[in-house]
Design an enzyme around this catalytic site. Sequence first.
Site, short mmCIF file in Angstrom:
data_model
loop_
_atom_site.label_atom_id
_atom_site.label_comp_id
_atom_site.label_asym_id
_atom_site.label_seq_id
_atom_site.Cartn_x
_atom_site.Cartn_y
_atom_site.Cartn_z
N LYS A 193 44.68 49.81 45.49
CA LYS A 193 44.98 49.85 44.06
C LYS A 193 43.76 49.36 43.28
O LYS A 193 43.41 48.18 43.33
CB LYS A 193 46.17 48.96 43.69
CG LYS A 193 46.63 49.28 42.26
CD LYS A 193 47.59 48.26 41.69
CE LYS A 193 46.89 47.15 40.98
NZ LYS A 193 46.05 47.57 39.84
N GLU B 17 38.76 37.04 47.25
CA GLU B 17 37.46 36.82 46.60
C GLU B 17 37.76 36.62 45.13
O GLU B 17 38.15 37.56 44.44
CB GLU B 17 36.55 38.05 46.78
CG GLU B 17 36.25 38.43 48.22
CD GLU B 17 35.41 37.40 48.94
OE1 GLU B 17 34.93 36.46 48.31
OE2 GLU B 17 35.27 37.53 50.17
N CYS C 242 31.06 38.28 39.24
CA CYS C 242 31.59 37.01 39.75
C CYS C 242 30.46 36.06 40.15
O CYS C 242 30.61 34.85 40.09
CB CYS C 242 32.50 37.26 40.94
SG CYS C 242 31.69 38.24 42.23
N GLU D 8 35.29 30.40 33.49
CA GLU D 8 34.61 31.67 33.76
C GLU D 8 34.77 32.58 32.54
O GLU D 8 35.86 33.08 32.27
CB GLU D 8 35.22 32.34 35.00
CG GLU D 8 34.45 33.58 35.41
CD GLU D 8 35.11 34.33 36.57
OE1 GLU D 8 36.33 34.51 36.55
OE2 GLU D 8 34.37 34.78 37.47
P1 NAD Z 1 42.47 40.56 37.83
O1 NAD Z 1 42.86 39.47 38.75
O2 NAD Z 1 43.05 40.57 36.48
O3 NAD Z 1 42.84 41.99 38.47
C1 NAD Z 1 42.35 42.38 39.74
C2 NAD Z 1 43.33 43.36 40.35
O4 NAD Z 1 44.56 42.70 40.62
C3 NAD Z 1 43.67 44.55 39.46
O5 NAD Z 1 43.75 45.70 40.26
C4 NAD Z 1 45.02 44.16 38.89
O6 NAD Z 1 45.81 45.23 38.49
C5 NAD Z 1 45.63 43.45 40.08
N1 NAD Z 1 46.71 42.52 39.76
C6 NAD Z 1 46.87 41.80 38.63
N2 NAD Z 1 47.99 41.04 38.73
C7 NAD Z 1 48.52 41.28 39.95
C8 NAD Z 1 49.68 40.80 40.65
N3 NAD Z 1 50.48 39.91 40.11
N4 NAD Z 1 49.92 41.29 41.88
C9 NAD Z 1 49.09 42.17 42.45
N5 NAD Z 1 47.99 42.68 41.84
C10 NAD Z 1 47.71 42.23 40.60
O7 NAD Z 1 40.89 40.54 37.80
P2 NAD Z 1 39.93 41.43 36.88
O8 NAD Z 1 40.04 40.96 35.48
O9 NAD Z 1 40.15 42.87 37.19
O10 NAD Z 1 38.49 41.06 37.48
C11 NAD Z 1 37.73 39.97 37.07
C12 NAD Z 1 37.85 38.81 38.04
O11 NAD Z 1 37.48 39.22 39.35
C13 NAD Z 1 36.92 37.65 37.70
O12 NAD Z 1 37.60 36.44 37.84
C14 NAD Z 1 35.83 37.77 38.75
O13 NAD Z 1 35.14 36.57 39.04
C15 NAD Z 1 36.60 38.26 39.92
N6 NAD Z 1 35.71 38.89 40.90
C16 NAD Z 1 35.43 38.21 42.06
C17 NAD Z 1 34.56 38.76 42.99
C18 NAD Z 1 34.24 38.04 44.27
O14 NAD Z 1 33.68 38.67 45.17
N7 NAD Z 1 34.57 36.76 44.40
C19 NAD Z 1 33.98 40.01 42.74
C20 NAD Z 1 34.28 40.67 41.54
C21 NAD Z 1 35.15 40.09 40.63
#
Ligand code: NAD
Length: 491
Positions: free
Chosen positions: A182, A258, A292, A394
Amino acid sequence: MNTIQKEVKEVKLFINGEYVDSSNASMFEVKNPATQEIIARVHEASYENVDAACKAARKAFEEGPWRTMSVSERCSKIRRMAEIIIERKEELASLEALDVGKPYHVALETEIPRAAHNLTFFADFMEKQGGEVYPMDEEFLNYTRYEPVGVAALITPWNLPFMLTTWKLGPCLATGNTAVIKPAEITPLTVSLLGEIAKEAGIPDGVVNVVHGFGVDSAGEYMTTHSDVDLISFTGETTTGKAIMKNGADSLKRVSFELGGKAANIIFEDANLDKAIPVSIRAAFMNSGQVCLAGSRILVQRSIFDEFVSRFKQAASELVVGDPQNETTNMGPLVSEEHYVKVTSYFDIAIEEDSKLVFGGKRPELPDYLQDGYYLEPTIYIQENPNARICQEEIFGPVVTLIPFDTEEEALQIANNVDYGLNGVVWTDNLQRAHRISHNVRAGTIWVNCWFVRDLRAPFGGFKKSGIGREGGHYSLEFFTEAKNICIALK
Ligand code: NAD
């Protein structure tokens, strides 16, 4: 040359080897963040769709032939996926630029090739794996097999959609698992193509499924609670990780997370500023700071603080903010209105906290056709208080905070004074200090006199609230496999 498509795309779900509609006819729209034009209408997966995807993945796992075929045959199909990605790299880069707002040339030159490399790397790596053998005197022989776990839910964020999804899909497939993917709801375009790419590469139906939708009460939650899903590899926000962990707890799903970061980029007075400044600019503003691993807190030794501030400000002022389709653009827009509102709210917070604005803090001057895009200037603050919110939270945008320090101990204390621990950066010519800082910053990756240099064999992941588990090399293979001990009586 970017061959961007102007029509509004219809993005379907890929389940059991074919593209299908939402079973309840629910659709949502995706906008181009550079202009707010609608670029896609996406089928939102209903519970029935997610259930069908998970069941297809389960059936493909149980019945084979994916799990049971030889490693070399499986890996050659994964390598074929990578070849197709390279054959279609202009199209994929174009879609990534359109969807995320990142510069097309960056997607073309770095992210799409890296996505292909994610697949070839894990195919090659898997083929070279052996196993352990433990003889017990002359009587028994133990050996270890690494077997696939089952159905993996791969859930990814919007900042690097294709690159991060393939980073999970490579080891998931190479080890013989099946996947329900997803992508983030605001950036589904490139990941939706993984279905047809897998099919063309000869990967059996049901092995790779792609569903679209949101988190709570939608596809994300349906996947992470589904009884056919055995393991969840998730990249995204720390708060989402907590929700997923709770949802997966009832069926004891294995998780790899992650999560967010707030890296300290520490500049000592003996650092080579000719190198440190351009790399720190990239670390702060690449992908409009939506990374990130961004070096969003720059800790600078007080003796060089003023010089650093003036040179860093000059370098930031030279960044070109604008149309992601232009070759000269360094920074495109932020990904969405919601995210723009979140990032700009920190401008008010910064003022309330008496931060000093050095540069930016507003929309740039842009041509008329970009007036509706979510653009921001690279923004730099000075903040002496490391507990201020802009030093702790962040922001995930083009906003960097410069924090002065006097001693190495103080730098370490500030660096570690956050909930996150994904990565850190240190600039110094003092070898002993480089090691001391590397050992004492509580983070999963430390870059010394460099940033964002990745060897895919190395562990990648976060300390503290930046994650659970590690990805990369054998760390990914361990997550996606069950280790089995076989003990044979020799007499
Ligand atoms: P997010 O957590 O809002 O969403 C990520 C994914 O999770 C999306 O596909 C979303 O639809 C899904 N999701 C949201 N709620 C969910 C739930 N309750 N159950 C299952 N799936 C759910 O994150 P974002 O805003 O898309 O991305 C930004 C974040 O990602 C930042 O915090 C960034 O630091 C982090 N990030 C981390 C890394 C790493 O390698 N550590 C890499 C890239 C981004």
